[in-house]
Enzyme design. Structure first.
Site, PDB file in Angstrom:
ATOM      1  N   ASP A 194       0.751  -0.995   0.561  1.00  0.00           N
ATOM      2  CA  ASP A 194      -0.147   0.098  -0.091  1.00  0.00           C
ATOM      3  C   ASP A 194       1.020   0.914   0.289  1.00  0.00           C
ATOM      4  O   ASP A 194       1.124   1.346   0.872  1.00  0.00           O
ATOM      5  CB  ASP A 194      -0.378   0.250   1.065  1.00  0.00           C
ATOM      6  CG  ASP A 194      -1.901   1.058   1.462  1.00  0.00           C
ATOM      7  OD1 ASP A 194      -1.428   1.999   0.943  1.00  0.00           O
ATOM      8  OD2 ASP A 194      -2.847   1.321   1.848  1.00  0.00           O
ATOM      9  N   HIS A 195       0.769   1.770  -1.390  1.00  0.00           N
ATOM     10  CA  HIS A 195       1.998   2.680  -1.252  1.00  0.00           C
ATOM     11  C   HIS A 195       1.384   3.691   0.320  1.00  0.00           C
ATOM     12  O   HIS A 195       2.529   4.764  -0.022  1.00  0.00           O
ATOM     13  CB  HIS A 195       2.477   2.991  -2.932  1.00  0.00           C
ATOM     14  CG  HIS A 195       1.941   4.229  -2.782  1.00  0.00           C
ATOM     15  ND1 HIS A 195      -0.040   4.170  -3.337  1.00  0.00           N
ATOM     16  CD2 HIS A 195       1.814   5.841  -3.248  1.00  0.00           C
ATOM     17  CE1 HIS A 195      -0.733   5.259  -3.416  1.00  0.00           C
ATOM     18  NE2 HIS A 195       0.849   6.317  -3.110  1.00  0.00           N
ATOM     19  N   LYS A 199       5.167   6.168   2.614  1.00  0.00           N
ATOM     20  CA  LYS A 199       5.496   7.985   2.461  1.00  0.00           C
ATOM     21  C   LYS A 199       5.628   8.194   4.041  1.00  0.00           C
ATOM     22  O   LYS A 199       5.172   7.919   5.742  1.00  0.00           O
ATOM     23  CB  LYS A 199       4.046   9.228   2.069  1.00  0.00           C
ATOM     24  CG  LYS A 199       2.989   8.386   1.005  1.00  0.00           C
ATOM     25  CD  LYS A 199       2.012   9.133   1.023  1.00  0.00           C
ATOM     26  CE  LYS A 199       1.772   8.949   0.560  1.00  0.00           C
ATOM     27  NZ  LYS A 199       1.801   9.755  -1.519  1.00  0.00           N
ATOM     28  N   ASP A 252     -10.560   2.156  -4.337  1.00  0.00           N
ATOM     29  CA  ASP A 252      -9.820   2.043  -4.578  1.00  0.00           C
ATOM     30  C   ASP A 252      -7.985   3.056  -4.287  1.00  0.00           C
ATOM     31  O   ASP A 252      -7.585   3.265  -3.895  1.00  0.00           O
ATOM     32  CB  ASP A 252      -9.305   3.126  -6.059  1.00  0.00           C
ATOM     33  CG  ASP A 252      -8.485   3.933  -7.146  1.00  0.00           C
ATOM     34  OD1 ASP A 252      -7.554   3.673  -7.336  1.00  0.00           O
ATOM     35  OD2 ASP A 252      -7.936   4.886  -6.724  1.00  0.00           O
ATOM     36  N   HIS A 257      -5.461   2.971   1.242  1.00  0.00           N
ATOM     37  CA  HIS A 257      -5.015   3.618   2.000  1.00  0.00           C
ATOM     38  C   HIS A 257      -5.643   5.330   3.037  1.00  0.00           C
ATOM     39  O   HIS A 257      -5.004   4.864   4.115  1.00  0.00           O
ATOM     40  CB  HIS A 257      -4.049   5.056   0.270  1.00  0.00           C
ATOM     41  CG  HIS A 257      -4.124   4.564  -0.556  1.00  0.00           C
ATOM     42  ND1 HIS A 257      -3.347   3.348  -0.214  1.00  0.00           N
ATOM     43  CD2 HIS A 257      -4.118   4.938  -2.055  1.00  0.00           C
ATOM     44  CE1 HIS A 257      -2.584   3.302  -1.744  1.00  0.00           C
ATOM     45  NE2 HIS A 257      -3.438   4.071  -2.731  1.00  0.00           N
TER      46      HIS A 257
HETATM   47  C1  BG6 Z   1      -3.622   5.188  -6.517  1.00  0.00           C
HETATM   48  C2  BG6 Z   1      -4.870   5.245  -6.582  1.00  0.00           C
HETATM   49  O1  BG6 Z   1      -3.625   4.313  -5.114  1.00  0.00           O
HETATM   50  O2  BG6 Z   1      -2.904   6.138  -5.357  1.00  0.00           O
HETATM   51  C3  BG6 Z   1      -5.373   6.218  -7.904  1.00  0.00           C
HETATM   52  O3  BG6 Z   1      -5.015   3.550  -7.883  1.00  0.00           O
HETATM   53  C4  BG6 Z   1      -4.679   7.675  -7.035  1.00  0.00           C
HETATM   54  O4  BG6 Z   1      -6.671   6.864  -7.997  1.00  0.00           O
HETATM   55  C5  BG6 Z   1      -3.228   7.315  -6.292  1.00  0.00           C
HETATM   56  O5  BG6 Z   1      -4.424   8.378  -7.677  1.00  0.00           O
HETATM   57  C6  BG6 Z   1      -2.511   8.161  -5.611  1.00  0.00           C
HETATM   58  O6  BG6 Z   1      -1.906   8.234  -4.579  1.00  0.00           O
HETATM   59  P1  BG6 Z   1      -0.631   9.479  -4.370  1.00  0.00           P
HETATM   60  O7  BG6 Z   1       0.607   9.133  -3.832  1.00  0.00           O
HETATM   61  O8  BG6 Z   1      -0.374  10.450  -5.347  1.00  0.00           O
HETATM   62  O9  BG6 Z   1      -1.763  10.429  -3.267  1.00  0.00           O
END
Ligand code: BG6
Length: 507
Positions: A194-195, A199, A252, A257
């Protein structure tokens, strides 16, 4: 007033661990994620000298590219970075390889194993492998089965598999996928990414809470009256309609997130800083989280979809006019909802979550609003004193901000709200790494702290099950309200808070 809480340490802040010799195998290497995030993150790690010299990347996809074509495509995609660091790129690119692989074809797996053995000999990568599944989600299970069937996950010390989101589409499919994955590999080998957890500011929620004594005693229902978690984006669906149409903002952004941020904000202190201790607490708090009204879930959730907007010079199309989107689509691009956490710390404190595309600002933050002073001794500017708020700014302008009342200058005794701010940039003077830099390094180090464990991912899906069921079975009860592009979402989302006497923070 802006008080900068300075940190005199501007150097030597990074404590880096050593990544073992290994080959990172990316399935889906011809896709967007590889050239937008993964290769840039690996190149960054290379430039920070954090990759061992015995390192290789093997890109795999169905296209019949050669090593050289793969290198060239990555070079074109990273043109700006390559231009600024030509020599480093030439060196890094020597470790990029490509093999055409379809994970569904057993003979391709045989060829893949042989190629990996060859790379081990060429680059001294010693049979250590991290497999990154950046393929379409319906292939996560079969991809793991194919790798296990070829014996590539047999050694838990030397093989790992990273799985992108979304992990399942709902509670049942996440459970089923967990069963398949766990039949192929030990949980310690599985890295569900989960990116947002990559952060710095998301990780900082833990440090802020548990490395200071001033926050924890007031971090509960006795002092906090509500919590807002926002992830706002200015972009629309971009070129991802194919995926987004069947996902929507709830799957999504919210299930992963926002829910991870909720878990870090609300969890109990772990007994020690250890991956399992942290993940136990996150799983526990998610298991106590419920929609504020599970019986009538439409009362605690608002869905929206962006309409057209922008300016005459820069008009923005409505979601339904975006390429690849069904002109009658009912996919939500905005969600706001109210969640309750049924435990001793949070009983009665509403957690409001909201996310949307095409909002006025790109911004992610957590806002903790404190209870009002029991007695108002002073006149306040604006009629009533502003409640104290602690704002954790995840992006952009990473940092934190505390709002409190002070005496307004002058002969009277009126109070006025001011801010005390901490900025990562000003205190540390170096930009944070992209989330994928941290997460790729951690996966290759075998450190699962910032990855979601099977029980966490299931608890997160279970939380939203009543909403997903409603959207599936009786969508008219949860309609998508249109909102104009570059506005803060539909009016119904304001009513969700107005019913509790609150308003969304408009940063
Ligand atoms: C992704 C979603 O996981 O996160 C995207 O699939 C979204 O739809 C993105 O735009 C947002 O990531 P960040 O790091 O730009 O907030």
């Amino acid at each position: 007033m802006t008080a900068i809480l300075t940190n005199p340490l501007r150097v030597g802040l990074r404590q880096e661990r050593v990544i073992s010799p290994q080959c990172l195998v990316i399935f889906g290497a011809s896709g967007d994620l590889t050239h937008r995030k993964l290769i840039p993150a690996l190149f960054e790690l290379f430039r920070q000298r954090r990759l061992p010299s015995e390192f290789a990347v093997l890109g795999c996809a169905r296209r019949p590219w050669s090593d050289e074509e793969f290198r060239q495509k990555m070079e074109v995609a990273l043109a700006d970075e390559v231009a600024s660091h030509r020599t480093a790129w030439d060196h890094f690119a020597q470790g990029l390889f490509y093999e055409p692989v379809d994970l569904q074809q057993p003979d391709h797996l045989v060829r893949l194993s042989q190629r990996l053995d060859g790379i081990d000999r060429l680059r001294a990568t010693r049979g250590n492998r991290t497999f990154y599944l950046s393929v379409s989600p319906e292939f996560y299970g079969s991809g793991c089965r194919a790798l296990a069937g070829a014996g590539l996950l047999a050694d838990p010390e030397r093989s790992r598999v990273v799985i992108e989101k979304p992990f399942g589409r709902d509670y049942a499919s996440a459970q089923a996928l967990n069963k398949v994955v766990q039949a192929c590999a030990k949980e310690s080998q599985v890295f569900r990414i989960d990116h947002y957890l990559g952060k710095e500011t998301v990780q900082n929620i833990l440090v802020l809470r548990f490395a200071n004594t001033i926050f924890e005693p007031i971090w509960n229902r006795n002092y906090i009256s509500s919590v807002q978690i926002t992830a706002a984006e200015t972009v629309g669906v971009e070129e991802r309609a194919g995926y987004y149409e069947s996902s929507g903002a709830l799957r999504d952004m919210v299930q992963n997130h926002l829910t991870q941020i909720l878990a870090l904000t609300a969890m109990e202190a772990p007994g020690r800083f250890d991956p399992e201790a942290i993940r136990n607490e996150k799983a526990k708090v998610l298991q106590s989280a419920r929609l504020a009204d599970e019986q009538e879930p439409w009362k605690c959730c608002v869905r929206g979809q962006y309409g057209a907007g922008g300016t005459p010079a820069h008009p923005l199309p409505a979601y339904r006019q975006e390429p690849g989107v069904n002109p009658n689509s009912t996919t939500e691009t905005y969600v706001a909802m109210k969640v309750a956490i049924n435990n001793w710390r949070w009983q009665g404190v509403p957690f409001y979550l909201r996310t949307g595309k095409r909002l006025p600002k790109r911004l992610s933050e957590v806002v903790l609003t404190f209870r009002e002073a029991p007695v108002h001794l002073f006149d306040a500017a604006g009629g009533a004193p502003t409640p104290n708020q602690l704002i954790l700014r995840i992006q952009p302008d990473e940092g934190a901000e505390f709002k409190f009342e002070v005496k307004a200058p002058g002969s009277g005794m009126r109070s006025r709200p001011v801010d005390m701010a901490f900025s990562y940039d000003e205190s540390f003077g170096e930009p944070s790494d992209e989330g994928y830099v941290r997460l790729l390094a951690d996966a290759m180090l075998g450190d699962p702290t910032l990855f979601t464990r099977s029980d966490e991912v299931e608890a997160a899906w279970r939380l939203y099950t009543p909403l997903l069921a409603l959207i599936e079975e009786s969508p008219w009860q949860l309609p998508v309200h249109p909102y104009e592009a570059r506005t803060w979402g539909p009016a119904a989302a304001d009513s969700l808070l107005a019913d509790d006497g609150l308003i969304w923070r408009r940063p």
